[in-house]
Design a protein around this motif. Structure first.
Motif, PDB file in Angstrom:
ATOM      1  N   ALA A  39       0.780  -1.156   0.210  1.00 24.31           N
ATOM      2  CA  ALA A  39      -0.017  -0.157   0.090  1.00 24.31           C
ATOM      3  C   ALA A  39       0.957   1.145  -0.028  1.00 24.31           C
ATOM      4  CB  ALA A  39      -0.897   0.080   1.105  1.00 24.31           C
ATOM      5  N   ASP A  40       0.515   2.207  -0.774  1.00 23.12           N
ATOM      6  CA  ASP A  40       1.514   3.440  -0.955  1.00 23.12           C
ATOM      7  C   ASP A  40       1.419   4.206   0.372  1.00 23.12           C
ATOM      8  OD1 ASP A  40       2.343   5.994  -1.394  1.00 23.12           O
ATOM      9  OD2 ASP A  40       1.569   5.972  -3.402  1.00 23.12           O
ATOM     10  N   PRO A  41       2.621   4.133   0.951  1.00 20.88           N
ATOM     11  CA  PRO A  41       2.539   4.913   2.352  1.00 20.88           C
ATOM     12  C   PRO A  41       1.980   6.236   2.381  1.00 20.88           C
ATOM     13  CG  PRO A  41       4.736   3.889   1.719  1.00 20.88           C
ATOM     14  CD  PRO A  41       4.056   3.853   0.691  1.00 20.88           C
ATOM     15  N   ALA A  42       2.218   7.107   1.236  1.00 20.75           N
ATOM     16  CA  ALA A  42       1.542   8.276   1.151  1.00 20.75           C
ATOM     17  C   ALA A  42       0.094   8.474   1.194  1.00 20.75           C
ATOM     18  CB  ALA A  42       2.155   9.137  -0.004  1.00 20.75           C
ATOM     19  N   LEU A  43      -0.295   7.236   0.457  1.00 21.38           N
ATOM     20  CA  LEU A  43      -2.052   7.281   0.525  1.00 21.38           C
ATOM     21  C   LEU A  43      -2.366   6.789   1.951  1.00 21.38           C
ATOM     22  CD1 LEU A  43      -4.609   7.351  -0.974  1.00 21.38           C
ATOM     23  CD2 LEU A  43      -4.349   5.076  -1.751  1.00 21.38           C
ATOM     24  N   THR A  44      -1.788   5.770   2.500  1.00 19.83           N
ATOM     25  CA  THR A  44      -2.196   5.477   3.838  1.00 19.83           C
ATOM     26  C   THR A  44      -2.014   6.459   5.041  1.00 19.83           C
ATOM     27  OG1 THR A  44      -0.099   4.488   4.152  1.00 19.83           O
ATOM     28  CG2 THR A  44      -1.782   2.946   3.283  1.00 19.83           C
ATOM     29  N   ASP A  45      -1.054   7.284   4.659  1.00 21.36           N
ATOM     30  CA  ASP A  45      -0.918   8.420   5.570  1.00 21.36           C
ATOM     31  C   ASP A  45      -1.995   9.554   5.559  1.00 21.36           C
ATOM     32  OD1 ASP A  45       1.261   7.423   6.819  1.00 21.36           O
ATOM     33  OD2 ASP A  45       2.541   8.665   5.624  1.00 21.36           O
ATOM     34  N   LEU A  46      -2.397   9.534   4.181  1.00 23.09           N
ATOM     35  CA  LEU A  46      -3.501  10.767   3.585  1.00 23.09           C
ATOM     36  C   LEU A  46      -4.695  10.276   4.339  1.00 23.09           C
ATOM     37  CD1 LEU A  46      -4.647  13.352   2.282  1.00 23.09           C
ATOM     38  CD2 LEU A  46      -4.409  11.652   0.155  1.00 23.09           C
ATOM     39  N   ALA A  47      -4.826   8.891   4.119  1.00 23.07           N
ATOM     40  CA  ALA A  47      -6.139   8.293   4.371  1.00 23.07           C
ATOM     41  C   ALA A  47      -6.663   8.553   6.102  1.00 23.07           C
ATOM     42  CB  ALA A  47      -6.328   6.877   4.146  1.00 23.07           C
ATOM     43  N   ALA A  48      -5.504   8.499   6.741  1.00 20.73           N
ATOM     44  CA  ALA A  48      -5.658   8.768   8.086  1.00 20.73           C
ATOM     45  C   ALA A  48      -6.136  10.029   8.597  1.00 20.73           C
ATOM     46  CB  ALA A  48      -4.420   8.373   8.923  1.00 20.73           C
ATOM     47  N   THR A  49      -6.038  10.992   7.624  1.00 18.96           N
ATOM     48  CA  THR A  49      -6.528  12.452   7.924  1.00 18.96           C
ATOM     49  C   THR A  49      -7.603  12.646   7.258  1.00 18.96           C
ATOM     50  OG1 THR A  49      -5.395  13.396   5.847  1.00 18.96           O
ATOM     51  CG2 THR A  49      -4.150  12.971   7.896  1.00 18.96           C
ATOM     52  N   LEU A  50      -8.295  11.737   6.259  1.00 22.92           N
ATOM     53  CA  LEU A  50      -9.612  11.895   5.690  1.00 22.92           C
ATOM     54  C   LEU A  50     -10.606  11.964   6.506  1.00 22.92           C
ATOM     55  CD1 LEU A  50      -8.946  10.196   2.473  1.00 22.92           C
ATOM     56  CD2 LEU A  50      -8.631  12.946   2.949  1.00 22.92           C
ATOM     57  N   ASP A  51     -11.787  12.676   6.388  1.00 20.75           N
ATOM     58  CA  ASP A  51     -13.042  12.544   7.160  1.00 20.75           C
ATOM     59  C   ASP A  51     -14.021  11.897   6.087  1.00 20.75           C
ATOM     60  OD1 ASP A  51     -15.578  12.533   8.248  1.00 20.75           O
ATOM     61  OD2 ASP A  51     -15.561  14.703   8.980  1.00 20.75           O
ATOM     62  N   PRO A  52     -14.337  10.660   6.262  1.00 20.04           N
ATOM     63  CA  PRO A  52     -15.265   9.760   5.298  1.00 20.04           C
ATOM     64  C   PRO A  52     -16.462  10.650   5.032  1.00 20.04           C
ATOM     65  CG  PRO A  52     -14.453   8.338   6.741  1.00 20.04           C
ATOM     66  CD  PRO A  52     -14.057   9.895   7.425  1.00 20.04           C
ATOM     67  N   ASP A  53     -17.200  11.335   5.907  1.00 19.90           N
ATOM     68  CA  ASP A  53     -18.201  12.132   5.739  1.00 19.90           C
ATOM     69  C   ASP A  53     -18.254  13.562   4.864  1.00 19.90           C
ATOM     70  OD1 ASP A  53     -19.420  10.247   7.067  1.00 19.90           O
ATOM     71  OD2 ASP A  53     -19.261  11.205   9.060  1.00 19.90           O
ATOM     72  N   THR A  54     -16.915  13.935   4.732  1.00 18.58           N
ATOM     73  CA  THR A  54     -16.754  15.175   3.889  1.00 18.58           C
ATOM     74  C   THR A  54     -16.050  14.983   2.621  1.00 18.58           C
ATOM     75  OG1 THR A  54     -14.826  15.682   4.913  1.00 18.58           O
ATOM     76  CG2 THR A  54     -16.749  16.435   6.242  1.00 18.58           C
ATOM     77  N   LEU A  55     -15.963  13.640   2.259  1.00 22.98           N
ATOM     78  CA  LEU A  55     -15.196  13.562   0.936  1.00 22.98           C
ATOM     79  C   LEU A  55     -16.215  13.689  -0.042  1.00 22.98           C
ATOM     80  CD1 LEU A  55     -13.434  10.184   1.549  1.00 22.98           C
ATOM     81  CD2 LEU A  55     -12.325  12.288   1.102  1.00 22.98           C
ATOM     82  N   THR A  56     -15.872  14.449  -1.245  1.00 24.56           N
ATOM     83  CA  THR A  56     -16.783  14.786  -2.294  1.00 24.56           C
ATOM     84  C   THR A  56     -16.533  13.454  -3.234  1.00 24.56           C
ATOM     85  OG1 THR A  56     -14.807  15.385  -3.720  1.00 24.56           O
ATOM     86  CG2 THR A  56     -15.857  17.073  -2.286  1.00 24.56           C
ATOM     87  N   PRO A  57     -17.593  13.222  -4.248  1.00 26.57           N
ATOM     88  CA  PRO A  57     -17.880  12.403  -5.103  1.00 26.57           C
ATOM     89  C   PRO A  57     -16.496  12.011  -5.754  1.00 26.57           C
ATOM     90  CG  PRO A  57     -19.693  13.326  -5.184  1.00 26.57           C
ATOM     91  CD  PRO A  57     -18.858  14.314  -4.281  1.00 26.57           C
ATOM     92  N   GLU A  58     -15.896  13.242  -6.134  1.00 28.23           N
ATOM     93  CA  GLU A  58     -14.610  13.065  -7.074  1.00 28.23           C
ATOM     94  C   GLU A  58     -13.514  12.734  -6.185  1.00 28.23           C
ATOM     95  OE1 GLU A  58     -17.351  15.646  -8.663  1.00 28.23           O
ATOM     96  OE2 GLU A  58     -16.640  15.857  -6.898  1.00 28.23           O
ATOM     97  N   ASP A  59     -13.401  12.959  -4.870  1.00 28.23           N
ATOM     98  CA  ASP A  59     -12.384  12.436  -3.740  1.00 28.23           C
ATOM     99  C   ASP A  59     -12.464  10.851  -3.882  1.00 28.23           C
ATOM    100  OD1 ASP A  59     -11.508  14.965  -3.337  1.00 28.23           O
ATOM    101  OD2 ASP A  59     -12.996  15.144  -1.702  1.00 28.23           O
ATOM    102  N   VAL A  60     -13.834  10.364  -3.787  1.00 21.96           N
ATOM    103  CA  VAL A  60     -13.962   9.047  -3.499  1.00 21.96           C
ATOM    104  C   VAL A  60     -13.755   8.353  -4.770  1.00 21.96           C
ATOM    105  CG1 VAL A  60     -15.743   6.974  -3.282  1.00 21.96           C
ATOM    106  CG2 VAL A  60     -15.646   8.999  -1.808  1.00 21.96           C
ATOM    107  N   ALA A  61     -13.775   8.877  -5.900  1.00 19.20           N
ATOM    108  CA  ALA A  61     -13.571   8.152  -7.106  1.00 19.20           C
ATOM    109  C   ALA A  61     -12.040   8.068  -7.547  1.00 19.20           C
ATOM    110  CB  ALA A  61     -14.242   8.983  -8.672  1.00 19.20           C
ATOM    111  N   GLY A  62     -11.485   9.166  -7.231  1.00 22.56           N
ATOM    112  CA  GLY A  62      -9.873   9.000  -7.114  1.00 22.56           C
ATOM    113  C   GLY A  62      -9.331   8.059  -6.506  1.00 22.56           C
ATOM    114  N   ILE A  63      -9.870   7.820  -5.200  1.00 26.21           N
ATOM    115  CA  ILE A  63      -9.170   6.908  -4.245  1.00 26.21           C
ATOM    116  C   ILE A  63      -9.645   5.462  -4.926  1.00 26.21           C
ATOM    117  CG2 ILE A  63      -9.322   5.832  -1.868  1.00 26.21           C
ATOM    118  CD1 ILE A  63      -9.862   8.589  -0.987  1.00 26.21           C
ATOM    119  N   LEU A  64     -10.731   5.220  -5.371  1.00 21.76           N
ATOM    120  CA  LEU A  64     -11.233   3.905  -5.881  1.00 21.76           C
ATOM    121  C   LEU A  64     -10.422   3.817  -7.051  1.00 21.76           C
ATOM    122  CD1 LEU A  64     -15.047   3.888  -5.699  1.00 21.76           C
ATOM    123  CD2 LEU A  64     -13.552   2.637  -4.264  1.00 21.76           C
TER     124      LEU A  64
END
Length: 506
Positions: free
Chosen positions: A434-459
Motif C-alpha cells: 500500500a502506498d505509504p503516502a496514501l495510507t498517511d493521507l487516509a488517516a487524515t480524511l473524514d469519510p463524511d466530507t469526501l466529495t464524489p470526486e475524492d472517492v472516485a480518485g481513491i477507488l
C-alpha cells in the motif's frame, strides 16, 4: 395545443417490444456463466450444497406451486399458515424450545436478527422503561447486528473476543451489561472463525440482569443438533439454556433450502408480540405484519417446507456426518501444510486459516503474512477454487474462510493438493503493498466530507475504477483496504457497490 411535458419521458422505450421466451432463458443462462458455481463443491462461501440429486428440482417445483400466493394474509391463503407453522414447529423442536415457544419464517438471517433486535428494544422499553437501548455483542458477532442497531436506534457495545480461541469472553460480556442493555448476543458459531461462543455463561449473565439473550445460530442451528446425533460433542447453545430468549436459524444454510429462508424463534408468545407491526390508522385494510416485509411470495416458504420434508431426520443426520467428515479431512490437511495456521478450534462446518511467514530462529512460529495470504486466494481462484478473504480486525489476523458442505467432501483432497502449489506460486510474486503516502493521507480524511470526486480518485487508485469491474487479481486491492481506517473503508465500499448497481441504458 401545448406539448405534453411528460411525452419526452416515453420517447425512448423502457423495454423491448417483446422477446421469445426461449431467447430470454438463453440469455439468463449465459449471464450465469460469469458467476461462481453454486454447485459442485468448489465455492467455499455463500452457497450451501447438499450434493443430493433432485433437490434443486424439488425446490423449484415447490416454489412454482406457490409463487403467486401472497404471504401477506394467511386468512385469505390459509395454506401459508400451515406451511409456516410446520417449519417453525420443526425448528422449535430441534432447538429444545419449551411449550409455548413461538416463531416466524423470514427472508434470511439478517431479517431474523433485525426482528430479534426490534423485539428486544421494544421489550426493554415496555418492561423496564429503557429509552436509549444498548446492544451488547462480541466483536465477532455478525454485521447484521450492527445493521439492526443502525436501523432501530440502538447503541452497539462491542466486547473484544479471546485472541487465542476467538470466542466471546463471558466475563467481559457480563461486565458490559448496564441498565440500558436491551439484548446480549452470542454466536453458535460465529461466521468469521466457526467457533461457538460460551453461550451458557453469556445467557446466565443476561438472565441475572433480567436482560434478553439472543443466540445467532443462523449457521449452526440446523447443523449442530444433527452433529450431536452423529455422536459429536456439542455444548448446549439453544433453549435448553434458561437464559436464551431468542434464536435465529437459517434454513437456506445447513437446511439446504434455496436462499431466502430463515426462522426466528422466541421462548414465548409475549416476546414475539413485540416483533409484530400493526396499524389501523388508515382507510385501507387493517395491517398486521409479522416481518419487515408485507406482500411476499409464498414460494420461498413452500420450497423450504418441501426440502425439509424430503430430507427428513435421517437425511439431515447423514448430511451432518458428511460435513463433519469434510471438516476433519480439511483440518488434518491444513495442519500438515507448512506455514498454514488454523484460527481457533472450528466446530460447525466453517474453517478459517491464516498464512504465516516462514519461521526463523528469531520468529520460530512465524507471523501472519497478509500479502502472501491474499496472493494465495488469487492463486486458488485461478485454479478454480473460491476461498473467502477476511481482513485483519482489532488485533485478529487476516485469514481465508471456508464453508464446508456435503458436496465438498469429495473436493477436499483436490483442494489440499492445489493449496501447497498455489502457496509456492504466491511466494514468487512481488509483495502486495500500500502506498505509504496514501495510507498517511487516509488517516487524515473524514469519510463524511469526501466529495464524489475524492472517492472516485481513491477507488481508481485502488483499482476499482469506473464501470464497477473488478481487477483479475484482488490482492493489491484488498491489501490497500486492509490498511485503511474502518470508516473510510466503509465509505469506499459503499461507493464501489453503488457503482456496480447502475441502471443500464436501454
Amino acid at each position: 395545443m401545448q406539448p405534453d411535458p411528460t411525452a419526452s419521458a416515453h420517447e425512448t422505450p423502457a423495454l423491448p417490444a417483446g422477446r421469445p421466451a426461449a431467447e430470454i432463458l438463453t440469455e439468463l443462462k449465459a449471464l450465469r456463466t460469469a458467476d461462481a458455481p453454486t454447485r459442485g463443491g468448489r465455492t467455499f462461501a455463500y452457497v450451501y450444497d447438499a450434493g443430493r440429486e433432485g433437490l434443486d428440482e424439488l425446490a423449484a417445483e415447490a416454489y412454482a406451486a406457490y409463487a403467486t400466493v401472497n404471504g401477506l394474509d394467511p386468512t385469505v391463503f390459509p395454506s401459508v399458515a400451515r406451511l409456516e407453522n410446520d417449519l417453525v414447529g420443526a425448528a422449535a423442536a430441534l432447538l429444545g424450545a419449551p411449550p409455548g415457544a413461538q416463531g416466524t419464517f423470514t427472508s434470511g438471517g439478517t431479517e431474523s436478527i433485525l426482528l430479534a433486535v426490534k423485539t428486544a428494544r421494544d421489550h426493554a422499553r415496555s418492561t423496564r422503561g429503557v429509552t436509549d437501548p444498548q446492544l451488547v455483542l462480541p466483536s465477532t458477532a455478525h454485521a447484521a447486528f450492527h445493521k439492526a442497531a443502525a436501523y432501530l436506534g440502538l447503541e452497539p457495545v462491542v466486547v473484544p473476543v479471546d485472541p487465542v480461541t476467538y470466542k466471546a469472553n463471558p466475563t467481559a460480556m457480563a461486565a458490559a451489561i448496564t441498565p440500558r442493555t436491551a439484548l446480549v448476543v452470542a454466536s453458535a458459531p460465529s461466521y468469521a472463525h466457526g467457533v461457538i461462543d460460551p453461550v451458557a455463561r453469556i445467557a446466565e449473565a443476561a438472565a441475572e440482569h433480567e436482560v434478553l439473550c439472543h443466540v445467532d445460530a443462523c449457521i449452526g442451528g440446523w447443523l449442530l443438533p444433527y452433529l450431536r446425533r452423529t455422536g459429536r460433542t456439542v455444548e448446549p447453545f439453544d433453549f435448553s439454556l434458561p437464559g436464551v430468549t431468542s434464536i435465529s436459524v437459517d434454513l437456506h444454510k445447513y437446511g439446504y433450502a434455496d436462499k431466502g429462508a430463515s426462522v426466528v424463534l422466541y421462548r414465548n408468545a409475549e416476546l414475539r408480540r413485540h416483533q409484530y407491526f400493526a396499524h389501523a390508522g388508515w382507510p385501507g385494510y387493517p395491517v398486521v405484519n409479522p416481518t419487515v416485509q408485507g406482500t411476499k411470495s409464498a414460494g420461498l416458504l413452500a420450497q423450504a417446507w418441501a426440502v425439509l420434508q424430503h430430507i427428513g431426520e435421517d437425511g439431515y443426520t447423514a448430511l451432518a456426518g458428511r460435513v463433519a467428515e469434510a471438516s476433519d479431512h480439511l483440518l488434518e490437511g491444513l495442519r500438515t501444510t507448512p506455514d498454514i495456521h488454523i484460527l481457533g478450534e472450528p466446530e460447525a462446518g466453517l474453517v478459517a486459516f491464516t498464512v504465516l511467514t516462514s519461521a526463523t530462529p528469531d520468529r520460530p512460529s512465524g507471523t501472519p503474512d497478509l500479502s502472501l495470504l491474499l496472493h494465495l486466494a488469487d492463486e486458488m481462484r485461478v485454479r478454480g477454487w473460491y476461498l473467502q478473504p477476511q481482513l485483519s480486525f482489532d488485533g485478529l489476523p487476516p485469514n481465508l474462510h471456508l464453508t464446508l458442505t456435503p458436496a465438498t467432501v469429495d473436493r477436499v483432497e483436490a483442494l489440499l493438493t492445489d493449496l501447497p502449489e498455489a502457496l509456492a506460486t504466491a511466494r514468487t510474486l512481488p509483495p502486495a503493498t500500500a502506498d505509504p503516502a496514501l495510507t498517511d493521507l487516509a488517516a487524515t480524511l473524514d469519510p463524511d466530507t469526501l466529495t464524489p470526486e475524492d472517492v472516485a480518485g481513491i477507488l481508481a487508485f485502488a483499482g476499482l475504477g469506473e464501470g464497477g469491474g473488478l481487477p483479475e487479481r484482488m490482492a493489491p486491492v484488498l491489501f490497500l483496504l486492509d490498511a485503511l481506517p474502518g470508516r473510510l473503508k466503509e465509505r469506499l465500499l459503499t461507493e464501489f457497490v453503488g457503482s456496480v448497481f447502475r441502471p443500464r441504458t436501454p
